[in-house]
Design an enzyme around this catalytic site. Structure first.
Site, mmCIF file in Angstrom:
data_model
loop_
_atom_site.group_PDB
_atom_site.id
_atom_site.type_symbol
_atom_site.label_atom_id
_atom_site.label_comp_id
_atom_site.label_asym_id
_atom_site.label_seq_id
_atom_site.Cartn_x
_atom_site.Cartn_y
_atom_site.Cartn_z
ATOM 1 C CG ASP A 75 6.671 2.805 -1.453
ATOM 2 O OD1 ASP A 75 6.410 1.868 -2.238
ATOM 3 O OD2 ASP A 75 7.494 3.707 -1.719
ATOM 4 C CG HIS A 128 1.862 -6.630 -3.512
ATOM 5 N ND1 HIS A 128 2.090 -5.320 -3.166
ATOM 6 C CD2 HIS A 128 2.206 -6.744 -4.818
ATOM 7 C CE1 HIS A 128 2.549 -4.658 -4.225
ATOM 8 N NE2 HIS A 128 2.638 -5.504 -5.235
ATOM 9 C CG LEU A 157 -9.976 1.969 13.136
ATOM 10 C CD1 LEU A 157 -9.156 3.236 13.402
ATOM 11 C CD2 LEU A 157 -9.032 0.762 13.081
HETATM 12 C C1 FPP Z 1 3.270 -0.159 -2.530
HETATM 13 O O1 FPP Z 1 4.399 -0.980 -2.600
HETATM 14 C C2 FPP Z 1 2.117 -0.956 -2.224
HETATM 15 C C3 FPP Z 1 1.017 -1.056 -3.019
HETATM 16 C C4 FPP Z 1 0.856 -0.368 -4.309
HETATM 17 C C5 FPP Z 1 -0.082 -1.912 -2.624
HETATM 18 C C6 FPP Z 1 -0.404 -1.886 -1.167
HETATM 19 C C7 FPP Z 1 -1.171 -3.089 -0.907
HETATM 20 C C8 FPP Z 1 -1.107 -3.842 0.202
HETATM 21 C C9 FPP Z 1 -0.340 -3.536 1.422
HETATM 22 C C10 FPP Z 1 -1.890 -5.078 0.224
HETATM 23 C C11 FPP Z 1 -3.345 -4.834 -0.012
HETATM 24 C C12 FPP Z 1 -3.934 -4.042 1.074
HETATM 25 C C13 FPP Z 1 -5.143 -4.241 1.589
HETATM 26 C C14 FPP Z 1 -5.607 -3.361 2.681
HETATM 27 C C15 FPP Z 1 -6.059 -5.306 1.152
HETATM 28 P P1 FPP Z 1 5.141 -1.130 -3.990
HETATM 29 O O2 FPP Z 1 4.591 -2.313 -4.678
HETATM 30 O O3 FPP Z 1 5.063 0.152 -4.746
HETATM 31 O O4 FPP Z 1 6.607 -1.403 -3.490
HETATM 32 P P2 FPP Z 1 7.968 -0.999 -4.211
HETATM 33 O O5 FPP Z 1 8.100 0.492 -4.058
HETATM 34 O O6 FPP Z 1 8.983 -1.738 -3.422
HETATM 35 O O7 FPP Z 1 7.865 -1.437 -5.629
#
Ligand code: FPP
Length: 224
Positions: A12, A29, A122
């Site tokens: 997050d 992201h 893994l």
């Molecule tokens: C949460 O941060 C993150 C996500 C919903 C997406 C996670 C995706 C990645 C790390 C990249 C893609 C991953 C792979 C493995 C290809 P948020 O956007 O909710 O952050 P915020 O709470 O600051 O809004």
């Protein structure tokens, strides 16, 4: 000392990181992918067998279309550029969640799973379109359909995480303390670590600190 077999992570804070740096959630992201790569490497170094990453929840469909498209482009790019390398490193990829994306993404996910199926070093469980409540409902429905008894073993056997041991550790970055519909059944006895740093800022050192803290915890499972 506790042995670590399975680490699950709620990654997050990407959006906030991106806004803070360049006023662009998507930049966060993109940067988040680098952390994913670091944590995969470090998991191998630490001889962890399962790494479960919450990449897209059933609730994330509520986000603007532009952000959703960006995330899936990142995923596509990530798999296209990394999957052969993963295969060489004996990393197995498994998707947990319902694969109902575009034809192109579904095919890529299936191909990646198939290519790495026999790998043993893994296992990365990528939670995509994943929601724990709907996973549980699915499990109960399968039990009913197959006329099985409702018991803990059968419920576990019909989850996406069938045959995967429950996580020893859950890490949530981004300074938020909730589970967000992630692995509610599987986390029953998991040690939870809430990390203040946003996911793109989380690094190998932070990860090692958590792993070392976990190793020293006395785990009683209800006993004394
Ligand atoms: C949460 O941060 C993150 C996500 C919903 C997406 C996670 C995706 C990645 C790390 C990249 C893609 C991953 C792979 C493995 C290809 P948020 O956007 O909710 O952050 P915020 O709470 O600051 O809004």
């Amino acid at each position: 000392m506790n042995h670590i077999k399975h680490v699950a992570i709620i990654m997050d804070g990407n959006g906030r990181w991106g806004i803070k740096h360049k006023n662009s959630r998507n930049l966060g992201h993109k940067e988040g992918i680098r952390t994913v790569e670091k944590i995969i490497k470090s998991s191998i170094k630490n001889k962890i067998k399962y790494l479960t990453l919450y990449a897209f929840s059933t609730e994330n469909w509520k986000r603007p279309k532009k952000e959703i498209n960006f995330l899936f482009n990142l995923l596509e790019n990530f798999l296209l550029t990394k999957i052969s390398q993963f295969n060489k490193q004996s990393i197995k990829l498994k998707v947990i969640g319902k694969k109902n994306f575009s034809k192109k993404i579904n095919l890529l996910l299936k191909k990646s799973e198939k290519m790495t199926l026999k790998n043993k070093k893994l296992q990365i469980n990528l939670a995509l379109n994943y929601g724990s409540k709907s996973e549980l409902v699915h499990s109960f429905n399968m039990i009913k359909k197959n006329k099985k008894t409702i018991n803990e073993k059968n419920i576990s056997n019909y989850l996406f995480t069938q045959n995967i041991p429950d996580p020893d550790i859950l890490i949530r970055t981004g300074n938020t303390q909730r589970l967000s519909n992630f692995l509610l059944w599987q986390l029953a006895y998991t040690e939870i670590f809430f990390e203040k740093k946003l996911w793109p800022d989380f690094n190998e050192n932070d990860y090692n600190l958590i792993l070392n803290k976990f190793k020293k915890i006395k785990r009683n499972y209800g006993n004394i």
